[in-house]
Design a protein around this motif. Sequence first.
Motif, PDB file in Angstrom:
ATOM      1  N   GLY A 115       0.842  -1.190   0.000  1.00 46.90           N
ATOM      2  CA  GLY A 115       0.000   0.000   0.000  1.00 46.90           C
ATOM      3  C   GLY A 115       0.877   1.239   0.000  1.00 46.90           C
ATOM      4  N   PRO A 116       0.313   2.402  -0.218  1.00 48.87           N
ATOM      5  CA  PRO A 116       1.111   3.625  -0.334  1.00 48.87           C
ATOM      6  C   PRO A 116       1.829   4.024   0.948  1.00 48.87           C
ATOM      7  N   GLU A 117       1.356   3.549   2.086  1.00 51.56           N
ATOM      8  CA  GLU A 117       1.982   3.936   3.358  1.00 51.56           C
ATOM      9  C   GLU A 117       3.229   3.116   3.669  1.00 51.56           C
ATOM     10  N   GLY A 118       3.484   2.018   2.922  1.00 56.31           N
ATOM     11  CA  GLY A 118       4.648   1.192   3.147  1.00 56.31           C
ATOM     12  C   GLY A 118       4.507   0.290   4.366  1.00 56.31           C
ATOM     13  N   ALA A 119       5.620  -0.359   4.756  1.00 52.78           N
ATOM     14  CA  ALA A 119       5.619  -1.260   5.917  1.00 52.78           C
ATOM     15  C   ALA A 119       7.020  -1.376   6.480  1.00 52.78           C
ATOM     16  N   ARG A 120       7.112  -1.635   7.790  1.00 48.66           N
ATOM     17  CA  ARG A 120       8.410  -1.802   8.440  1.00 48.66           C
ATOM     18  C   ARG A 120       9.048  -3.116   7.986  1.00 48.66           C
ATOM     19  N   ILE A 121      10.359  -3.091   7.790  1.00 47.73           N
ATOM     20  CA  ILE A 121      11.035  -4.245   7.200  1.00 47.73           C
ATOM     21  C   ILE A 121      10.984  -5.477   8.090  1.00 47.73           C
ATOM     22  N   ALA A 122      11.038  -5.292   9.414  1.00 49.20           N
ATOM     23  CA  ALA A 122      10.964  -6.448  10.313  1.00 49.20           C
ATOM     24  C   ALA A 122       9.618  -7.149  10.183  1.00 49.20           C
ATOM     25  N   ALA A 123       8.546  -6.358  10.098  1.00 48.00           N
ATOM     26  CA  ALA A 123       7.212  -6.939   9.940  1.00 48.00           C
ATOM     27  C   ALA A 123       7.088  -7.648   8.595  1.00 48.00           C
ATOM     28  N   LEU A 124       7.692  -7.077   7.542  1.00 48.77           N
ATOM     29  CA  LEU A 124       7.627  -7.700   6.217  1.00 48.77           C
ATOM     30  C   LEU A 124       8.320  -9.064   6.208  1.00 48.77           C
ATOM     31  N   LEU A 125       9.464  -9.151   6.869  1.00 42.32           N
ATOM     32  CA  LEU A 125      10.191 -10.431   6.918  1.00 42.32           C
ATOM     33  C   LEU A 125       9.320 -11.540   7.502  1.00 42.32           C
ATOM     34  N   THR A 126       8.587 -11.212   8.555  1.00 44.09           N
ATOM     35  CA  THR A 126       7.742 -12.211   9.202  1.00 44.09           C
ATOM     36  C   THR A 126       6.479 -12.478   8.395  1.00 44.09           C
ATOM     37  N   GLU A 127       5.863 -11.431   7.866  1.00 41.50           N
ATOM     38  CA  GLU A 127       4.644 -11.590   7.055  1.00 41.50           C
ATOM     39  C   GLU A 127       4.903 -12.469   5.839  1.00 41.50           C
ATOM     40  N   LEU A 128       6.076 -12.328   5.241  1.00 41.87           N
ATOM     41  CA  LEU A 128       6.405 -13.079   4.035  1.00 41.87           C
ATOM     42  C   LEU A 128       6.960 -14.473   4.339  1.00 41.87           C
ATOM     43  N   GLY A 129       7.089 -14.798   5.622  1.00 42.26           N
ATOM     44  CA  GLY A 129       7.544 -16.133   5.992  1.00 42.26           C
ATOM     45  C   GLY A 129       9.043 -16.328   5.946  1.00 42.26           C
ATOM     46  N   LEU A 130       9.821 -15.247   5.750  1.00 40.90           N
ATOM     47  CA  LEU A 130      11.275 -15.383   5.733  1.00 40.90           C
ATOM     48  C   LEU A 130      11.815 -15.592   7.148  1.00 40.90           C
ATOM     49  N   THR A 131      11.114 -15.071   8.139  1.00 40.55           N
ATOM     50  CA  THR A 131      11.452 -15.329   9.535  1.00 40.55           C
ATOM     51  C   THR A 131      10.200 -15.795  10.266  1.00 40.55           C
ATOM     52  N   ALA A 132      10.417 -16.510  11.366  1.00 45.20           N
ATOM     53  CA  ALA A 132       9.291 -17.094  12.092  1.00 45.20           C
ATOM     54  C   ALA A 132       8.645 -16.118  13.058  1.00 45.20           C
ATOM     55  N   SER A 133       9.361 -15.044  13.415  1.00 46.31           N
ATOM     56  CA  SER A 133       8.834 -14.090  14.383  1.00 46.31           C
ATOM     57  C   SER A 133       9.508 -12.749  14.190  1.00 46.31           C
ATOM     58  N   ASN A 134       8.930 -11.701  14.785  1.00 39.95           N
ATOM     59  CA  ASN A 134       9.560 -10.387  14.728  1.00 39.95           C
ATOM     60  C   ASN A 134      10.893 -10.384  15.467  1.00 39.95           C
ATOM     61  N   GLY A 135      10.988 -11.184  16.525  1.00 41.23           N
ATOM     62  CA  GLY A 135      12.245 -11.291  17.260  1.00 41.23           C
ATOM     63  C   GLY A 135      13.351 -11.849  16.383  1.00 41.23           C
ATOM     64  N   GLU A 136      13.027 -12.907  15.617  1.00 41.81           N
ATOM     65  CA  GLU A 136      14.018 -13.473  14.706  1.00 41.81           C
ATOM     66  C   GLU A 136      14.370 -12.474  13.619  1.00 41.81           C
ATOM     67  N   ALA A 137      13.358 -11.742  13.118  1.00 38.39           N
ATOM     68  CA  ALA A 137      13.611 -10.725  12.089  1.00 38.39           C
ATOM     69  C   ALA A 137      14.616  -9.691  12.591  1.00 38.39           C
ATOM     70  N   LYS A 138      14.438  -9.233  13.821  1.00 33.05           N
ATOM     71  CA  LYS A 138      15.359  -8.230  14.380  1.00 33.05           C
ATOM     72  C   LYS A 138      16.772  -8.788  14.512  1.00 33.05           C
ATOM     73  N   ARG A 139      16.875 -10.064  14.903  1.00 26.11           N
ATOM     74  CA  ARG A 139      18.207 -10.676  15.016  1.00 26.11           C
ATOM     75  C   ARG A 139      18.891 -10.759  13.658  1.00 26.11           C
ATOM     76  N   LYS A 140      18.141 -11.178  12.649  1.00 23.49           N
ATOM     77  CA  LYS A 140      18.716 -11.306  11.311  1.00 23.49           C
ATOM     78  C   LYS A 140      19.132  -9.948  10.757  1.00 23.49           C
ATOM     79  N   LEU A 141      18.335  -8.926  11.029  1.00 25.13           N
ATOM     80  CA  LEU A 141      18.687  -7.577  10.596  1.00 25.13           C
ATOM     81  C   LEU A 141      19.977  -7.126  11.294  1.00 25.13           C
ATOM     82  N   ALA A 142      20.078  -7.365  12.587  1.00 19.48           N
ATOM     83  CA  ALA A 142      21.271  -6.971  13.337  1.00 19.48           C
ATOM     84  C   ALA A 142      22.516  -7.706  12.843  1.00 19.48           C
ATOM     85  N   GLU A 143      22.324  -8.926  12.358  1.00 20.61           N
ATOM     86  CA  GLU A 143      23.448  -9.719  11.841  1.00 20.61           C
ATOM     87  C   GLU A 143      23.884  -9.286  10.454  1.00 20.61           C
TER      88      GLU A 143
END
Length: 409
Positions: free
Chosen positions: A342-370
Amino acid sequence: MTSYESDLLRLLDERGHIHQMTDPVALDKLARSEIITAYVGFDPTAPSLHIGNLASIMLLRRVQQAGHRPIVIMGGGTAKVGDPSGKDETRQMLTDAVLASNIASIKNSFRQILRFDDSPTGALLINNDDWLSQLGYIELLRAVGSHLTINRMLTFDSVRLRLDREQPLTFLEFNYMIMQAYDFVVLSREYGCKLQLGGSDQWGNIINGVELARRIDGTEVYGVTAPLITRADGQKMGKSVSGAVWLNEDQLPAYDFWQYWRNVDDRDVGRFLRLFTDLPLDEITRLEALEGAEINAAKTVLANQVTALVRGAEAAARAEATARETFAGSGAGEDLPSMATGPEGARIAALLTELGLTASNGEAKRKLAEGAVKLDGATITDPAYLVVPEDGQTLRLSLGKKRHALIRR
């Protein structure tokens, strides 16, 4: 490998499906002399089965390939109780509506892999709720209770291990093996069913059914269990980086399903080709002997074969084409997971989890930090980074080198 004379046991053995068996000599003889009806039970505790269940579905496929009749038992009745095998906690209680919805959702997985028709070897799909929910409590106790001893039931792993770990085992769950044993008696009476198959954790439940049929009806029935399928790293099969590997397309995109098989350990290729495909054994021997980079060709064959079996040939072809395009650098294969922000966009951590690339927002944050996450090739480390595609623009979101998704407005 044991020498069997029947096509059924020979096929199960050479494909690696046999762990334990009751009276193999008698079963081998029976399988040579008549069409055997065999069943496996599946409790519909989720809207989709996963690849841990696929090993049991393949048992029924082998039954049919060997000229016998498979029965799929939907555990609409037993799922109301919950199988304690391999569990440390009591299962969540499911309503009739949820169970009915789950059964409707997973039926197609069986229709994709087994042949359902009116022939003598055509598969049947039956819900054990049809008879279990009709039983009165006193009626069940009188029919079954005197034939099964507490002493014997306490020796089975499904009960003993739970008690050894000092985990609660409810009286409700304790009745599960009684209900499954009664299933075998009903199927023996109504459908002439002589064989129950299942995973190795079902051995105690199967033995109960074999003994109950003998004591109540004087009928000889048999059981076969398959080995617990673990990966070369020792982990139980059925989990991926982002969670369960579901059989249903709406639970897991075909590309992710395909990728799971493409990325298996080199040491698992031959075993998984035997268990989960119909490739000839001599071809499997050739493929598993490949070394170095060439083993990747065998993994692609594995991914294509299993995806075609479970999702259809078209889904397998799309997934392979998407993988080629992705790893060639374009990364825009049509079968990649995708979503619009949508035009408002989305936070990247939420996108990782929504798309199934990570199992949780916590995992998304860890992967981003890495530093493991890239957006169109640029490394992103801030979980609050706002992804806002322009009109008509497609962005590629990547986790490591092998997991990708597309983001559009």
